[in-house]
Scaffold this motif. Structure first.
Motif, PDB file in Angstrom:
ATOM      1  N   GLU A 114       1.988   6.793  -6.866  1.00  9.91           N
ATOM      2  CA  GLU A 114       1.036   7.823  -7.283  1.00  9.91           C
ATOM      3  C   GLU A 114       1.583   9.216  -6.999  1.00  9.91           C
ATOM      4  OE1 GLU A 114      -2.598   6.837  -5.331  1.00  9.91           O
ATOM      5  OE2 GLU A 114      -3.020   5.127  -6.644  1.00  9.91           O
ATOM      6  N   ASN A 115       2.300   9.373  -5.882  1.00  4.91           N
ATOM      7  CA  ASN A 115       2.922  10.670  -5.595  1.00  4.91           C
ATOM      8  C   ASN A 115       3.890  11.057  -6.714  1.00  4.91           C
ATOM      9  OD1 ASN A 115       1.555  10.847  -3.170  1.00  4.91           O
ATOM     10  ND2 ASN A 115       3.301  10.204  -1.921  1.00  4.91           N
ATOM     11  N   ARG A 116       4.691  10.103  -7.165  1.00  7.85           N
ATOM     12  CA  ARG A 116       5.675  10.391  -8.214  1.00  7.85           C
ATOM     13  C   ARG A 116       4.993  10.760  -9.530  1.00  7.85           C
ATOM     14  NH1 ARG A 116      10.841   8.430  -6.673  1.00  7.85           N
ATOM     15  NH2 ARG A 116      10.746   7.245  -4.716  1.00  7.85           N
ATOM     16  N   ARG A 117       3.870  10.118  -9.820  1.00  6.24           N
ATOM     17  CA  ARG A 117       3.130  10.464 -11.030  1.00  6.24           C
ATOM     18  C   ARG A 117       2.569  11.883 -10.941  1.00  6.24           C
ATOM     19  NH1 ARG A 117      -0.795   6.086 -13.595  1.00  6.24           N
ATOM     20  NH2 ARG A 117      -0.599   7.692 -15.201  1.00  6.24           N
TER      21      ARG A 117
ATOM     22  N   MET B  73       3.861  14.287  -9.236  1.00  3.70           N
ATOM     23  CA  MET B  73       4.991  15.213  -9.358  1.00  3.70           C
ATOM     24  C   MET B  73       5.352  15.462 -10.829  1.00  3.70           C
ATOM     25  SD  MET B  73       7.550  13.888  -6.326  1.00  3.70           S
ATOM     26  CE  MET B  73       7.048  13.915  -4.611  1.00  3.70           C
ATOM     27  N   ARG B  74       5.110  14.450 -11.669  1.00  2.00           N
ATOM     28  CA  ARG B  74       5.401  14.607 -13.104  1.00  2.00           C
ATOM     29  C   ARG B  74       4.236  15.211 -13.851  1.00  2.00           C
ATOM     30  NH1 ARG B  74       7.541   9.246 -12.280  1.00  2.00           N
ATOM     31  NH2 ARG B  74       5.628   8.388 -13.224  1.00  2.00           N
ATOM     32  N   GLY B  75       3.181  15.560 -13.105  1.00  2.00           N
ATOM     33  CA  GLY B  75       2.019  16.172 -13.738  1.00  2.00           C
ATOM     34  C   GLY B  75       1.056  15.179 -14.365  1.00  2.00           C
ATOM     35  N   GLU B  76       1.187  13.899 -14.062  1.00  2.00           N
ATOM     36  CA  GLU B  76       0.306  12.871 -14.605  1.00  2.00           C
ATOM     37  C   GLU B  76      -0.893  12.652 -13.698  1.00  2.00           C
ATOM     38  OE1 GLU B  76       2.645   9.402 -15.194  1.00  2.00           O
ATOM     39  OE2 GLU B  76       4.201  10.422 -16.345  1.00  2.00           O
ATOM     40  N   LYS B  77      -1.943  12.072 -14.249  1.00  2.00           N
ATOM     41  CA  LYS B  77      -3.123  11.768 -13.462  1.00  2.00           C
ATOM     42  C   LYS B  77      -2.967  10.396 -12.808  1.00  2.00           C
ATOM     43  CE  LYS B  77      -6.403  14.502 -16.196  1.00  2.00           C
ATOM     44  NZ  LYS B  77      -7.664  14.460 -16.957  1.00  2.00           N
TER      45      LYS B  77
ATOM     46  N   PHE C  85       0.836  -1.207   0.000  1.00  2.00           N
ATOM     47  CA  PHE C  85       0.000   0.000   0.000  1.00  2.00           C
ATOM     48  C   PHE C  85       0.870   1.257   0.000  1.00  2.00           C
ATOM     49  CE2 PHE C  85      -2.159   3.419   2.254  1.00  2.00           C
ATOM     50  CZ  PHE C  85      -3.356   3.510   1.548  1.00  2.00           C
ATOM     51  N   VAL C  86       1.916   1.254   0.826  1.00  2.00           N
ATOM     52  CA  VAL C  86       2.814   2.409   0.903  1.00  2.00           C
ATOM     53  C   VAL C  86       3.505   2.633  -0.436  1.00  2.00           C
ATOM     54  CG1 VAL C  86       4.873   3.353   2.027  1.00  2.00           C
ATOM     55  CG2 VAL C  86       3.176   2.123   3.383  1.00  2.00           C
ATOM     56  N   LEU C  87       3.955   1.551  -1.071  1.00  2.00           N
ATOM     57  CA  LEU C  87       4.613   1.673  -2.371  1.00  2.00           C
ATOM     58  C   LEU C  87       3.655   2.221  -3.423  1.00  2.00           C
ATOM     59  CD1 LEU C  87       6.680  -1.656  -2.450  1.00  2.00           C
ATOM     60  CD2 LEU C  87       7.546   0.666  -2.130  1.00  2.00           C
TER      61      LEU C  87
END
Length: 232
Positions: free
Chosen positions: A222-225, A227-231, A215-217
């Motif tokens: 999702e946080n990294r996505r 940050m890249r401006g992705e949904k 779950f943490v991973l």
């Protein structure tokens, strides 16, 4: 939340399993505090819970006996009774010294130290790998928990409150349970039957720990996505 915790707590107390109930309460109280509850309300909850735990210990003979044995483990009756596990655990740490006796060469786990594969695995690590091994495990847990809180902060920055609080709750779970297990093994806390996450032998405990990390991973992914401006 109070109703759910009360129901879970009642079932755990009836087992009885005070240690697991303490973990659940720690997680809930941690999430409530991090969620921004009023300090006066939080202080009242803490006072009520501490009073309840103290009452359960005082009015339950075997819990009180375990506590008094912990306070003086080397007293002969305690060393052969309620504090037997603790004294054998301390002997294991003493034998390990700085570098340990070597992998697989523990003497204490050979029927001297009860539950050496679960509750007292940390003492076996101390005996076989010494102080360096003990510090390695502590540092590993510290890095894991710090990283989990960092992931939670990143989620909160994107206003993903549920994900942030859930990850913080999992970090509290691993942190509190590891702290209690290590503290019990080293005689800092009264003996309590809790495993060391990801280290102690077990089936369901390992499974739930792996699910929690998954779950943490996912939250980190999702946080990294974001940050890249992705949904997500």
């Amino acid at each position: 939340m109070a109703f759910v915790v009360g129901m879970v707590g009642l079932l755990l107390i009836l087992e009885p399993d005070l240690g697991a109930f303490m973990i659940v309460v720690s997680i809930v109280m941690g999430v409530i505090f991090l969620g921004g509850v009023n300090y006066k309300v939080f202080a009242a909850l803490v006072a009520a819970l501490v009073s309840g735990f103290v009452a359960m210990i005082i009015f339950t003979p075997y819990r009180a006996a375990r506590l008094f044995a912990y306070l003086d483990p080397w007293q002969i009756d305690n060393a052969q009774g309620g504090a037997y596990q603790l004294t054998q655990s301390l002997i294991a740490f003493g034998r390990g010294e700085l570098f340990g006796v070597g992998l697989g060469d523990s003497i204490q786990k050979m029927d001297y130290l009860p539950e050496a594969h679960t509750d007292f695995i940390f003492a076996v690590i101390g005996e076989e790998f010494g102080l360096l091994g003990v510090w390695t495990v502590i540092i590993a847990f510290t890095i894991l928990i710090r990283r989990m809180f960092a992931i939670a902060r990143e989620a909160m920055a994107f206003e993903r409150t549920f994900q942030a609080l859930a990850v913080q709750g999992l970090a509290i779970w691993f942190g509190v349970q590891a702290f209690i297990n290590m503290g019990v093994n080293m005689g800092v806390l009264p003996t309590k039957g809790l495993t060391l996450p990801f280290v102690s032998y077990g089936g369901s405990a390992i499974l739930m720990g792996c699910l929690a990390i998954a779950f943490v991973l996912r939250v980190d992914f999702e946080n990294r996505r974001l940050m890249r401006g992705e949904k997500v």
